[in-house]
Write a protein that holds these residues in place. Structure first.
Motif, PDB file in Angstrom:
ATOM      1  N   ILE A 215       0.854  -1.174   0.000  1.00  0.00           N
ATOM      2  CA  ILE A 215       0.000   0.000   0.000  1.00  0.00           C
ATOM      3  C   ILE A 215       0.898   1.235   0.000  1.00  0.00           C
ATOM      4  O   ILE A 215       1.906   1.270   0.697  1.00  0.00           O
ATOM      5  N   LEU A 216       0.558   2.194  -0.803  1.00  0.00           N
ATOM      6  CA  LEU A 216       1.343   3.418  -0.925  1.00  0.00           C
ATOM      7  C   LEU A 216       0.528   4.552  -0.328  1.00  0.00           C
ATOM      8  O   LEU A 216      -0.586   4.825  -0.774  1.00  0.00           O
ATOM      9  N   ILE A 217       1.068   5.184   0.683  1.00  0.00           N
ATOM     10  CA  ILE A 217       0.369   6.252   1.389  1.00  0.00           C
ATOM     11  C   ILE A 217       1.293   7.448   1.527  1.00  0.00           C
ATOM     12  O   ILE A 217       2.459   7.304   1.892  1.00  0.00           O
ATOM     13  N   LYS A 218       0.756   8.608   1.248  1.00  0.00           N
ATOM     14  CA  LYS A 218       1.503   9.842   1.433  1.00  0.00           C
ATOM     15  C   LYS A 218       1.173  10.386   2.819  1.00  0.00           C
ATOM     16  O   LYS A 218       0.015  10.616   3.150  1.00  0.00           O
TER      17      LYS A 218
ATOM     18  N   PHE B 275       4.318  -4.041  10.002  1.00  0.00           N
ATOM     19  CA  PHE B 275       4.472  -3.658   8.606  1.00  0.00           C
ATOM     20  C   PHE B 275       5.764  -2.887   8.419  1.00  0.00           C
ATOM     21  O   PHE B 275       6.321  -2.337   9.352  1.00  0.00           O
ATOM     22  N   LYS B 276       6.230  -2.887   7.183  1.00  0.00           N
ATOM     23  CA  LYS B 276       7.475  -2.189   6.858  1.00  0.00           C
ATOM     24  C   LYS B 276       7.143  -0.868   6.192  1.00  0.00           C
ATOM     25  O   LYS B 276       6.153  -0.757   5.471  1.00  0.00           O
ATOM     26  N   ARG B 277       7.975   0.103   6.431  1.00  0.00           N
ATOM     27  CA  ARG B 277       7.808   1.412   5.805  1.00  0.00           C
ATOM     28  C   ARG B 277       9.069   1.734   5.043  1.00  0.00           C
ATOM     29  O   ARG B 277      10.172   1.389   5.458  1.00  0.00           O
ATOM     30  N   LYS B 278       8.892   2.385   3.911  1.00  0.00           N
ATOM     31  CA  LYS B 278      10.021   2.826   3.098  1.00  0.00           C
ATOM     32  C   LYS B 278       9.866   4.317   2.836  1.00  0.00           C
ATOM     33  O   LYS B 278       8.784   4.774   2.470  1.00  0.00           O
ATOM     34  N   LEU B 279      10.942   5.048   3.005  1.00  0.00           N
ATOM     35  CA  LEU B 279      10.956   6.468   2.685  1.00  0.00           C
ATOM     36  C   LEU B 279      11.197   6.612   1.190  1.00  0.00           C
ATOM     37  O   LEU B 279      12.156   6.062   0.647  1.00  0.00           O
ATOM     38  N   ILE B 280      10.332   7.327   0.529  1.00  0.00           N
ATOM     39  CA  ILE B 280      10.480   7.548  -0.909  1.00  0.00           C
ATOM     40  C   ILE B 280      11.291   8.827  -1.081  1.00  0.00           C
ATOM     41  O   ILE B 280      10.867   9.904  -0.669  1.00  0.00           O
ATOM     42  N   THR B 281      12.448   8.679  -1.694  1.00  0.00           N
ATOM     43  CA  THR B 281      13.420   9.776  -1.731  1.00  0.00           C
ATOM     44  C   THR B 281      13.485  10.528  -3.050  1.00  0.00           C
ATOM     45  O   THR B 281      14.183  11.527  -3.147  1.00  0.00           O
ATOM     46  N   SER B 282      12.771  10.030  -4.075  1.00  0.00           N
ATOM     47  CA  SER B 282      12.808  10.716  -5.366  1.00  0.00           C
ATOM     48  C   SER B 282      11.568  10.368  -6.180  1.00  0.00           C
ATOM     49  O   SER B 282      10.906   9.364  -5.916  1.00  0.00           O
TER      50      SER B 282
ATOM     51  N   ARG C 202      -5.456   9.768  -5.515  1.00  0.00           N
ATOM     52  CA  ARG C 202      -4.976  11.024  -6.096  1.00  0.00           C
ATOM     53  C   ARG C 202      -4.539  10.751  -7.538  1.00  0.00           C
ATOM     54  O   ARG C 202      -3.370  10.840  -7.879  1.00  0.00           O
ATOM     55  N   ARG C 203      -5.531  10.399  -8.331  1.00  0.00           N
ATOM     56  CA  ARG C 203      -5.329   9.983  -9.709  1.00  0.00           C
ATOM     57  C   ARG C 203      -4.540  11.013 -10.507  1.00  0.00           C
ATOM     58  O   ARG C 203      -3.590  10.673 -11.205  1.00  0.00           O
ATOM     59  N   ASP C 204      -4.942  12.279 -10.429  1.00  0.00           N
ATOM     60  CA  ASP C 204      -4.288  13.318 -11.226  1.00  0.00           C
ATOM     61  C   ASP C 204      -2.811  13.461 -10.859  1.00  0.00           C
ATOM     62  O   ASP C 204      -1.974  13.677 -11.732  1.00  0.00           O
TER      63      ASP C 204
END
Length: 153
Positions: free
Chosen positions: A7-10, A74-81, A125-127
């Motif tokens: 799952i991708l969450i901002k 659960f694991k979390r990953k920081l998205i850096t780019s 957040r489709r757009d």
């Protein structure tokens, strides 16, 4: 994939969370936000724990079982780019096909892939996702390349 999901969450920034808290008058004394487990950035961990616990209890009740359903945190990953984010979106969408749950990932019912391409109402957040890829055509084309994070997830 029968034993996991992606799952991708901002998560909002500390500034956004701080503004939200002040707007809601939860920070009445102008207090400094706590750090560690009680920091605004950790709120989502507690919320997910509640969701996972509720799901586990309902599943156990329906299947007349007891005990842990979700074995590890659960694991979390920081998205850096942006490139990492693009690759992650593609990886998540392709995952059911990699685990042989379906012949074509684009037809998997429990994926956001078709929702992103559709015009139906969604909370996604489709757009923002389409803008990240440039346009819908590039979104589709980008999903044709194989993404492998070498079991990083």
């Amino acid at each position: 994939m029968p034993n996991h999901f992606h799952i991708l969450i901002k998560i909002k920034s500390d500034f956004e969370l701080g503004s939200l808290v002040k707007v809601q008058n939860l920070d009445k004394a102008g207090a400094v936000f706590p750090s560690g487990l009680h920091s605004p950035q950790r709120i989502f961990s507690k919320q997910f724990a509640g969701v996972f616990n509720s799901y586990s209890q309902a599943f156990n009740r329906e299947n007349k079982r007891h005990g842990a359903l979700i074995e590890s945190p659960f694991k979390r990953k920081l998205i850096t780019s942006d490139q990492y984010l693009i690759n992650l979106i593609i990886y998540i969408h392709q995952n059911p096909e990699k685990h042989a749950l379906i012949d074509q990932f684009s037809k998997y019912n429990f994926s956001s892939y078709q929702s992103i391409l559709s015009n139906s109402e969604t909370l996604l957040r489709r757009d923002e996702v389409i803008e990240l890829f440039g346009n819908k055509e590039n979104f589709i084309l980008s999903h044709q390349k194989a993404i492998d994070f070498n079991d990083e997830f």
